[in-house]
Enzyme design. Structure first.
Site, mmCIF file in Angstrom:
data_model
loop_
_atom_site.group_PDB
_atom_site.id
_atom_site.type_symbol
_atom_site.label_atom_id
_atom_site.label_comp_id
_atom_site.label_asym_id
_atom_site.label_seq_id
_atom_site.Cartn_x
_atom_site.Cartn_y
_atom_site.Cartn_z
ATOM 1 N N ALA A 33 0.832 -1.213 0.000
ATOM 2 C CA ALA A 33 0.000 0.000 0.000
ATOM 3 C C ALA A 33 0.862 1.256 0.000
ATOM 4 O O ALA A 33 0.504 2.270 0.575
ATOM 5 C CB ALA A 33 -0.910 -0.014 1.220
ATOM 6 N N ARG A 39 -3.238 8.924 -9.902
ATOM 7 C CA ARG A 39 -4.371 9.031 -10.823
ATOM 8 C C ARG A 39 -5.702 9.274 -10.108
ATOM 9 O O ARG A 39 -6.716 9.534 -10.741
ATOM 10 C CB ARG A 39 -4.450 7.781 -11.712
ATOM 11 C CG ARG A 39 -3.427 7.814 -12.829
ATOM 12 C CD ARG A 39 -3.581 6.641 -13.747
ATOM 13 N NE ARG A 39 -3.089 5.412 -13.130
ATOM 14 C CZ ARG A 39 -3.419 4.188 -13.549
ATOM 15 N NH1 ARG A 39 -4.263 4.033 -14.559
ATOM 16 N NH2 ARG A 39 -2.924 3.134 -12.959
ATOM 17 N N ASP A 129 -5.172 -1.920 -2.902
ATOM 18 C CA ASP A 129 -6.163 -1.211 -3.718
ATOM 19 C C ASP A 129 -7.127 -2.152 -4.432
ATOM 20 O O ASP A 129 -7.722 -1.783 -5.428
ATOM 21 C CB ASP A 129 -5.464 -0.282 -4.716
ATOM 22 C CG ASP A 129 -4.601 -1.024 -5.723
ATOM 23 O OD1 ASP A 129 -4.481 -2.255 -5.608
ATOM 24 O OD2 ASP A 129 -4.049 -0.360 -6.620
ATOM 25 N N GLU A 179 4.547 -8.239 -18.075
ATOM 26 C CA GLU A 179 3.932 -6.919 -17.886
ATOM 27 C C GLU A 179 3.619 -6.309 -19.249
ATOM 28 O O GLU A 179 4.321 -6.566 -20.233
ATOM 29 C CB GLU A 179 4.876 -6.011 -17.089
ATOM 30 C CG GLU A 179 5.012 -6.418 -15.631
ATOM 31 C CD GLU A 179 3.681 -6.551 -14.914
ATOM 32 O OE1 GLU A 179 2.940 -5.566 -14.816
ATOM 33 O OE2 GLU A 179 3.358 -7.671 -14.455
ATOM 34 N N TYR A 373 -34.126 19.844 15.728
ATOM 35 C CA TYR A 373 -32.716 19.485 15.875
ATOM 36 C C TYR A 373 -32.480 19.067 17.319
ATOM 37 O O TYR A 373 -32.744 19.835 18.250
ATOM 38 C CB TYR A 373 -31.802 20.668 15.520
ATOM 39 C CG TYR A 373 -30.369 20.374 15.870
ATOM 40 C CD1 TYR A 373 -29.688 19.332 15.217
ATOM 41 C CD2 TYR A 373 -29.696 21.066 16.866
ATOM 42 C CE1 TYR A 373 -28.383 19.006 15.550
ATOM 43 C CE2 TYR A 373 -28.383 20.753 17.207
ATOM 44 C CZ TYR A 373 -27.735 19.719 16.540
ATOM 45 O OH TYR A 373 -26.453 19.395 16.878
ATOM 46 N N ALA A 387 -43.105 19.882 17.024
ATOM 47 C CA ALA A 387 -42.506 20.363 15.777
ATOM 48 C C ALA A 387 -41.646 21.588 16.050
ATOM 49 O O ALA A 387 -42.027 22.473 16.805
ATOM 50 C CB ALA A 387 -43.605 20.714 14.785
ATOM 51 N N ASN A 393 -27.365 23.918 21.207
ATOM 52 C CA ASN A 393 -26.253 23.245 21.888
ATOM 53 C C ASN A 393 -24.940 23.993 21.766
ATOM 54 O O ASN A 393 -23.990 23.683 22.450
ATOM 55 C CB ASN A 393 -26.076 21.830 21.335
ATOM 56 C CG ASN A 393 -25.760 21.830 19.851
ATOM 57 O OD1 ASN A 393 -26.211 22.689 19.108
ATOM 58 N ND2 ASN A 393 -24.974 20.863 19.425
ATOM 59 N N SER A 430 -45.596 26.223 24.005
ATOM 60 C CA SER A 430 -45.106 26.447 22.640
ATOM 61 C C SER A 430 -44.382 27.778 22.515
ATOM 62 O O SER A 430 -44.776 28.762 23.141
ATOM 63 C CB SER A 430 -46.282 26.474 21.665
ATOM 64 O OG SER A 430 -46.874 25.216 21.633
ATOM 65 N N ARG A 447 -42.885 33.583 27.144
ATOM 66 C CA ARG A 447 -43.606 34.094 25.987
ATOM 67 C C ARG A 447 -44.133 35.472 26.383
ATOM 68 O O ARG A 447 -44.545 35.674 27.522
ATOM 69 C CB ARG A 447 -44.789 33.144 25.761
ATOM 70 C CG ARG A 447 -45.447 33.225 24.429
ATOM 71 C CD ARG A 447 -46.723 32.424 24.491
ATOM 72 N NE ARG A 447 -46.542 31.004 24.334
ATOM 73 C CZ ARG A 447 -47.489 30.098 24.665
ATOM 74 N NH1 ARG A 447 -48.623 30.490 25.203
ATOM 75 N NH2 ARG A 447 -47.281 28.835 24.478
HETATM 76 C C1 UD1 Z 1 0.599 -4.989 -10.942
HETATM 77 C C2 UD1 Z 1 1.239 -6.260 -11.494
HETATM 78 C C3 UD1 Z 1 0.465 -6.711 -12.722
HETATM 79 C C4 UD1 Z 1 -0.982 -6.935 -12.366
HETATM 80 C C5 UD1 Z 1 -1.579 -5.680 -11.716
HETATM 81 C C6 UD1 Z 1 -2.955 -5.998 -11.155
HETATM 82 C C7 UD1 Z 1 3.642 -6.189 -10.987
HETATM 83 C C8 UD1 Z 1 4.984 -5.886 -11.512
HETATM 84 N N1 UD1 Z 1 2.620 -6.004 -11.827
HETATM 85 O O1 UD1 Z 1 0.769 -3.976 -11.923
HETATM 86 O O2 UD1 Z 1 1.009 -7.926 -13.234
HETATM 87 O O3 UD1 Z 1 -1.730 -7.314 -13.516
HETATM 88 O O4 UD1 Z 1 -0.767 -5.229 -10.622
HETATM 89 O O5 UD1 Z 1 -3.586 -4.826 -10.724
HETATM 90 O O6 UD1 Z 1 3.510 -6.614 -9.852
HETATM 91 N N2 UD1 Z 1 3.371 -0.855 -4.791
HETATM 92 C C9 UD1 Z 1 4.177 -0.533 -3.741
HETATM 93 N N3 UD1 Z 1 5.468 -0.175 -3.967
HETATM 94 C C10 UD1 Z 1 6.002 -0.158 -5.215
HETATM 95 C C11 UD1 Z 1 5.164 -0.487 -6.303
HETATM 96 C C12 UD1 Z 1 3.862 -0.831 -6.053
HETATM 97 O O7 UD1 Z 1 3.734 -0.564 -2.579
HETATM 98 O O8 UD1 Z 1 7.188 0.163 -5.334
HETATM 99 C C13 UD1 Z 1 1.993 -1.248 -4.521
HETATM 100 C C14 UD1 Z 1 0.991 -0.235 -5.061
HETATM 101 O O9 UD1 Z 1 0.654 0.717 -4.055
HETATM 102 C C15 UD1 Z 1 -0.206 -1.120 -5.389
HETATM 103 C C16 UD1 Z 1 0.434 -2.432 -5.768
HETATM 104 O O10 UD1 Z 1 1.708 -2.449 -5.206
HETATM 105 O O11 UD1 Z 1 -1.042 -1.341 -4.266
HETATM 106 C C17 UD1 Z 1 0.498 -2.629 -7.284
HETATM 107 O O12 UD1 Z 1 1.301 -1.629 -7.851
HETATM 108 P P1 UD1 Z 1 0.927 -0.968 -9.235
HETATM 109 O O13 UD1 Z 1 1.953 0.030 -9.554
HETATM 110 O O14 UD1 Z 1 -0.485 -0.531 -9.227
HETATM 111 O O15 UD1 Z 1 1.116 -2.230 -10.210
HETATM 112 P P2 UD1 Z 1 0.510 -2.403 -11.641
HETATM 113 O O16 UD1 Z 1 1.340 -1.677 -12.627
HETATM 114 O O17 UD1 Z 1 -0.951 -2.148 -11.617
HETATM 115 CA CA CA Z 2 -2.529 -1.209 -10.149
#
Ligand code: UD1
Ligand code: CA
Length: 473
Positions: A33, A39, A129, A179, A373, A387, A393, A430, A447
């Site tokens: 994460a 984006r 995600d 990829e 309220y 009513a 508050n 009232s 009143r």
């Molecule tokens: C990745 C996969 C791809 C797959 C896709 C599915 C790889 C190389 N590719 O691509 O095969 O089809 O997910 O959605 O694994 N993240 C980190 N640190 C990093 C890079 C990424 O924590 O350095 C985390 C991102 O926050 C995310 C997840 O890893 O939660 C995936 O990274 P993202 O860059 O979205 O990978 P994709 O290019 O979508």
């Molecule tokens: Ca992704």
């Protein structure tokens, strides 16, 4: 005492993996994460965006293996304290690791090296995600490891595979993940895609991850390269397929909305299966943690935010908005009611149209039927608020409490200026502005004296029309 006995029993079986007695195999789940999620065009880290009132991360953490023999690590970005807090809020057992530079998914996994080094039978990698993933899918992915596979990859048939890693399968065996940027035109035609979720046999996981390099078009350490390494070692990698809906990754606000719609459909179905009557399910929005008793009815166009429980026989009428509130048995809410955080409704309480409540406990049988309220308040059983009753508050600086006794009657259009107490059985005339406490069973009327001038209306009209031709005359 009992816990100690269980430990001894496990130690008596040294050849079985730790945790075997409870779950079969131990696991470490690493949730990636660290992404900013540029984006999403948001100042908030991507995994904190909500679906069904709960962050993307929380959904993944709830589905990940939990309980005895499970460990959980979350890899977060630098300056992501809020992500750290969210992880620990949902899984107090979670350990978080900061990935300083984003050098790819394999690099991210290795940020949790300390957790990896402790060892587990199964190592599961998930993305923060992909909020729609289910607990069952994690279990399905782990199953081949028991049968001797080294790596299991979650795959799906993509309607549009653009951007995903493609799963290359030869003679039923997974040989590589390519990829998008590195794929040949023929490989780009493959629709079987990598969902990103993987399970490794924990014994070999770390050594495989350490072999991953960055010789690809992006110069990143790709987790997906693990497949080829496994194959080259003569070990087995397999694909477990699931539906595209379950592994939708969220990169944009449009995808966030799609995930919301899939999640809402699931929640509505589960609610109806549990016996909730939804008259127009597609118009009702639920939260992932909404709980229902028996025979609950929800009319069309209701929005329920997080932290709501609705007890047996309660009815939520149309166009109501409810968050962090508990609704008692046979209570009635709306139409057009807004229950804000900290609202608690007792059995049979009635909240009518255009009523707002916040941090308010309304005991059994309380009626607030119109245009009111009620905030920072306690209302005793069977009190009736007419009513337009307003609890005043807030004085512009701080919030104050209003206490209304049981069986009290508050006449329409009364302002109760907090802090103030209305006694049990008290009666408020009232239109009163109540600034002092009212004793039990007292009648308070605040009143001005009414002044009736005989013929006054006639004299007033003459004054206004003198010298003017009456309209329409
Ligand atoms: C990745 C996969 C791809 C797959 C896709 C599915 C790889 C190389 N590719 O691509 O095969 O089809 O997910 O959605 O694994 N993240 C980190 N640190 C990093 C890079 C990424 O924590 O350095 C985390 C991102 O926050 C995310 C997840 O890893 O939660 C995936 O990274 P993202 O860059 O979205 O990978 P994709 O290019 O979508
Ligand atoms: Ca992704």
């Amino acid at each position: 005492m009992r816990a100690a006995a269980a430990t001894v029993a496990e130690d008596d079986l040294p050849r079985l993996p730790k945790g075997f007695l409870m779950s079969g195999r131990t696991s470490l789940t690493i949730v990636l994460a660290a992404g900013e999620g540029t984006r999403m065009r948001s100042s908030m880290p991507k995994v904190l965006h909500p679906v069904a009132g709960q962050s993307l991360l929380a959904h993944v953490l709830s589905a990940a293996p939990k309980g005895v023999g499970t460990a959980l690590a979350v890899v977060i970005g630098p300056n992501h304290q809020a992500v750290d807090d969210e992880a620990k809020r949902y899984r107090p057992d979670a350990q978080t690791f900061v990935q300083q530079d984003r050098k790819g998914t394999a690099h991210a996994v290795l940020a949790a090296r300390q957790a990896l080094a402790r060892g587990a039978d199964d190592l599961i990698i998930a993305f923060g995600d992909t909020p729609l993933i289910s607990a069952t899918t994690f279990e399905r992915l782990r199953a081949p490891l028991k049968q001797g596979a080294t790596l299991a990859v979650l795959g799906f048939r993509a309607a549009d595979p653009t951007g995903y890693g493609r799963l290359l399968v030869e003679n039923g065996r997974l040989t590589a993940i390519r990829e998008q940027a590195d794929a040949s035109p023929a490989e780009r035609d493959v629709t079987l895609c990598n969902a990103g979720v993987m399970a490794f046999d924990g014994r070999t996981a770390l050594s495989i991850l350490e072999k991953i390099g960055h010789a690809n078009s992006k110069g990143e350490y790709y987790l997906t390269d693990a497949v080829t390494i496994v194959r080259d070692l003569g070990l087995e990698a397999v694909v477990i397929e699931t539906s595209e809906d379950e592994v939708r990754g969220i990169n944009t606000k449009a995808q966030l909305a799609e995930a919301e719609s899939v999640m809402q459909a699931r929640l509505r179905k589960a609610a109806m299966e549990a016996g909730v009557t939804l008259i127009a399910p597609e118009t009702v929005f639920l939260a992932a943690d909404t709980t229902f008793g028996k025979d609950v009815t929800i009319e069309p166009f209701v929005v329920i935010g997080p932290g709501v429980s609705i007890a047996d026989g309660a009815v939520i009428h149309s166009f109501s908005h409810i968050a962090q509130a508990s609704i008692g048995k046979k209570a009635s809410v709306g139409p057009y009611a807004r229950l804000r955080p900290g609202t608690s409704l007792g059995e049979g309480a009635r909240i009518g149209n255009f009523v707002e409540t916040k941090a308010a406990t309304l005991e059994a049988g309380v009626k607030v039927n119109h245009l009111s309220y009620v905030g920072d308040a306690h209302v005793g059983a069977n009190a009736n608020l007419g009513a337009g009753t307003i609890t005043c508050n807030y004085d512009g600086f701080s919030k104050h409490k209003t206490e209304i006794g049981s069986n009290a009657f508050v006449g329409t259009n009364s302002s109760l200026v907090a802090p103030v107490k209305i006694g049990n059985g008290a009666y408020i005339g009232s239109g009163s502005v109540i600034t002092r406490d009212v004793p039990d069973d007292a009648m308070a009327v605040e009143r001005n004296q009414q002044n009736n001038r005989e013929g006054g209306a006639v004299r007033y009209r003459e004054l206004k029309t003198r010298g003017k031709t009456p309209k329409g005359g």
